[in-house]
Design an enzyme around this catalytic site. Structure first.
Site, PDB file in Angstrom:
ATOM      1  N   LEU A  23     -20.402  47.265  54.300  1.00  0.00           N
ATOM      2  CA  LEU A  23     -19.475  46.140  54.510  1.00  0.00           C
ATOM      3  C   LEU A  23     -19.632  45.726  55.964  1.00  0.00           C
ATOM      4  CD1 LEU A  23     -16.891  44.350  53.899  1.00  0.00           C
ATOM      5  CD2 LEU A  23     -15.550  46.331  54.632  1.00  0.00           C
TER       6      LEU A  23
ATOM      7  N   GLY B 279     -12.255  39.894  63.425  1.00  0.00           N
ATOM      8  CA  GLY B 279     -10.857  39.871  63.844  1.00  0.00           C
ATOM      9  C   GLY B 279     -10.048  38.711  63.292  1.00  0.00           C
TER      10      GLY B 279
ATOM     11  N   GLY C 225      -9.433  38.544  59.838  1.00  0.00           N
ATOM     12  CA  GLY C 225      -8.964  38.937  58.510  1.00  0.00           C
ATOM     13  C   GLY C 225     -10.045  38.998  57.450  1.00  0.00           C
TER      14      GLY C 225
ATOM     15  N   GLY D 126     -12.771  40.944  57.155  1.00  0.00           N
ATOM     16  CA  GLY D 126     -13.124  42.301  56.715  1.00  0.00           C
ATOM     17  C   GLY D 126     -12.144  42.778  55.651  1.00  0.00           C
TER      18      GLY D 126
ATOM     19  N   ASP E  49     -18.568  55.812  52.548  1.00  0.00           N
ATOM     20  CA  ASP E  49     -18.981  56.785  53.551  1.00  0.00           C
ATOM     21  C   ASP E  49     -18.901  56.063  54.888  1.00  0.00           C
ATOM     22  OD1 ASP E  49     -19.685  59.258  52.166  1.00  0.00           O
ATOM     23  OD2 ASP E  49     -21.184  58.022  51.146  1.00  0.00           O
TER      24      ASP E  49
ATOM     25  N   TYR F 168     -10.873  51.863  57.136  1.00  0.00           N
ATOM     26  CA  TYR F 168     -10.607  52.163  55.722  1.00  0.00           C
ATOM     27  C   TYR F 168      -9.248  52.850  55.540  1.00  0.00           C
ATOM     28  CZ  TYR F 168     -15.378  50.736  54.792  1.00  0.00           C
ATOM     29  OH  TYR F 168     -16.526  49.996  54.678  1.00  0.00           O
TER      30      TYR F 168
HETATM   31  C1  LIG Z   1     -15.010  46.972  60.353  1.00  0.00           C
HETATM   32  C2  LIG Z   1     -15.127  45.457  60.105  1.00  0.00           C
HETATM   33  C3  LIG Z   1     -15.707  45.229  58.702  1.00  0.00           C
HETATM   34  C4  LIG Z   1     -13.725  44.827  60.217  1.00  0.00           C
HETATM   35  O1  LIG Z   1     -13.823  43.434  59.939  1.00  0.00           O
HETATM   36  P1  LIG Z   1     -12.879  42.358  60.673  1.00  0.00           P
HETATM   37  O2  LIG Z   1     -13.050  41.071  59.965  1.00  0.00           O
HETATM   38  O3  LIG Z   1     -13.130  42.359  62.122  1.00  0.00           O
HETATM   39  O4  LIG Z   1     -11.430  42.984  60.431  1.00  0.00           O
HETATM   40  P2  LIG Z   1     -10.150  42.186  59.929  1.00  0.00           P
HETATM   41  O5  LIG Z   1      -9.850  41.095  60.891  1.00  0.00           O
HETATM   42  O6  LIG Z   1     -10.335  41.797  58.505  1.00  0.00           O
HETATM   43  O7  LIG Z   1      -9.026  43.294  59.981  1.00  0.00           O
HETATM   44  C5  LIG Z   1      -8.219  43.523  58.831  1.00  0.00           C
HETATM   45  C6  LIG Z   1      -7.187  44.546  59.182  1.00  0.00           C
HETATM   46  O8  LIG Z   1      -7.859  45.769  59.518  1.00  0.00           O
HETATM   47  C7  LIG Z   1      -7.453  46.185  60.807  1.00  0.00           C
HETATM   48  N1  LIG Z   1      -8.612  46.785  61.466  1.00  0.00           N
HETATM   49  C8  LIG Z   1      -9.778  46.172  61.792  1.00  0.00           C
HETATM   50  N2  LIG Z   1     -10.625  47.074  62.353  1.00  0.00           N
HETATM   51  C9  LIG Z   1      -9.953  48.259  62.380  1.00  0.00           C
HETATM   52  C10 LIG Z   1     -10.259  49.566  62.835  1.00  0.00           C
HETATM   53  N3  LIG Z   1     -11.446  49.867  63.350  1.00  0.00           N
HETATM   54  N4  LIG Z   1      -9.328  50.538  62.714  1.00  0.00           N
HETATM   55  C11 LIG Z   1      -8.119  50.288  62.150  1.00  0.00           C
HETATM   56  N5  LIG Z   1      -7.766  49.060  61.694  1.00  0.00           N
HETATM   57  C12 LIG Z   1      -8.670  48.069  61.816  1.00  0.00           C
HETATM   58  C13 LIG Z   1      -6.986  44.929  61.512  1.00  0.00           C
HETATM   59  O9  LIG Z   1      -6.054  45.249  62.532  1.00  0.00           O
HETATM   60  C14 LIG Z   1      -6.332  44.169  60.381  1.00  0.00           C
HETATM   61  O10 LIG Z   1      -5.036  44.688  60.146  1.00  0.00           O
HETATM   62  P3  LIG Z   1      -3.837  43.802  59.493  1.00  0.00           P
HETATM   63  O11 LIG Z   1      -4.373  43.242  58.193  1.00  0.00           O
HETATM   64  O12 LIG Z   1      -2.740  44.797  59.288  1.00  0.00           O
HETATM   65  O13 LIG Z   1      -3.559  42.743  60.501  1.00  0.00           O
HETATM   66  C15 LIG Z   1     -16.019  44.758  61.192  1.00  0.00           C
HETATM   67  O14 LIG Z   1     -15.523  45.092  62.457  1.00  0.00           O
HETATM   68  C16 LIG Z   1     -17.501  45.117  61.115  1.00  0.00           C
HETATM   69  O15 LIG Z   1     -18.261  44.445  60.437  1.00  0.00           O
HETATM   70  N6  LIG Z   1     -17.908  46.152  61.887  1.00  0.00           N
HETATM   71  C17 LIG Z   1     -19.324  46.545  61.947  1.00  0.00           C
HETATM   72  C18 LIG Z   1     -19.794  47.172  60.673  1.00  0.00           C
HETATM   73  C19 LIG Z   1     -18.912  48.287  60.178  1.00  0.00           C
HETATM   74  O16 LIG Z   1     -18.434  49.108  60.939  1.00  0.00           O
HETATM   75  N7  LIG Z   1     -18.691  48.292  58.841  1.00  0.00           N
HETATM   76  C20 LIG Z   1     -17.773  49.223  58.184  1.00  0.00           C
HETATM   77  C21 LIG Z   1     -18.368  50.508  57.809  1.00  0.00           C
HETATM   78  S1  LIG Z   1     -19.940  50.514  57.060  1.00  0.00           S
END
Ligand SMILES: CC(C)(COP(=O)(O)OP(=O)(O)OC[C@H]1O[C@@H](n2cnc3c(N)ncnc32)[C@H](O)[C@@H]1OP(=O)(O)O)[C@@H](O)C(=O)NCCC(=O)NCCS
Length: 166
Positions: A95, A103, A105, A107, A131, A141
């Site tokens: 993902l 940031g 929403g 994800g 994982d 997660y």
């Molecule tokens: C992890 C990832 C998918 C998050 O996507 P994003 O679009 O930035 O996150 P969002 O804006 O959708 O956040 C959704 C919610 O998760 C929370 N959140 C985001 N990252 C977080 C983290 N690392 N730890 C805890 N909460 C987190 C946000 O605060 C938000 O909370 P809310 O709905 O209560 O306001 C993104 O940072 C990413 O692509 N990272 C690199 C790849 C990666 O690590 N993938 C996941 C594992 S393979």
């Protein structure tokens, strides 16, 4: 955000090369490998596309069938399962969100799209499995209700029982 985006199965028209989440292994997989994996039916891949940017991909996830050995599942969860040795799950293999769309929403939206897709599947799975690649991903997660399967905490599941009704 949602009004500008559509979620659909990965297709030939999507611009995979422009995608950049900043994690090299994930970017490389999406640029070079995922198309072949989809063609070979070893994974499904769904993308969020920016309606304004035509086929620009803002985020993606992969989903595939997998199984978890019953002895790996914590007692509290395992007691709700039959003693078949292993239990079927949907593996959220990857993902990632492009850095330009972080940031906002997306994800969370893609994660829940994957969870609901698994819950609606005609092939039964009892949970979504991930994982987490590092502590930050694990926290993401957990924030969304996933619970640890192993003592290190990087292998997590979200049970689907009850989700279908809600
Ligand atoms: C992890 C990832 C998918 C998050 O996507 P994003 O679009 O930035 O996150 P969002 O804006 O959708 O956040 C959704 C919610 O998760 C929370 N959140 C985001 N990252 C977080 C983290 N690392 N730890 C805890 N909460 C987190 C946000 O605060 C938000 O909370 P809310 O709905 O209560 O306001 C993104 O940072 C990413 O692509 N990272 C690199 C790849 C990666 O690590 N993938 C996941 C594992 S393979």
């Amino acid at each position: 955000m949602t009004a500008r985006l559509r979620i659909e199965a990965l297709g030939a028209a999507h611009d995979r090369k422009a995608f950049a989440c900043g994690v090299e292994a994930l970017d490389r997989y999406f640029h070079d490998q995922v198309g072949q994996d989809v063609r070979r039916r070893v994974t499904a891949c769904y993308v969020a596309c920016d309606a304004e940017g035509r086929d620009r991909v803002a985020g993606f996830y992969t989903l595939a069938a997998a199984s978890v050995v019953l002895s790996e599942i914590p007692q509290a969860l395992a007691k709700r399962l039959p003693r078949y040795g292993a239990a079927p799950v949907a593996l959220l293999g990857r993902l990632a969100i492009d850095q330009a769309y972080r940031g906002q929403g997306l994800g969370g939206i893609l994660l829940w799209d994957a969870v609901m897709r698994a819950a609606r599947s005609e092939v039964a799975v009892f949970a979504v499995l991930v994982d987490a690649k590092d502590a930050e991903a694990e926290a993401f997660y957990r924030h969304h209700g996933f619970v640890s399967l192993d003592s290190e905490g990087r292998r997590l599941v979200l049970p689907l029982t009850g989700l279908r009704q809600t």
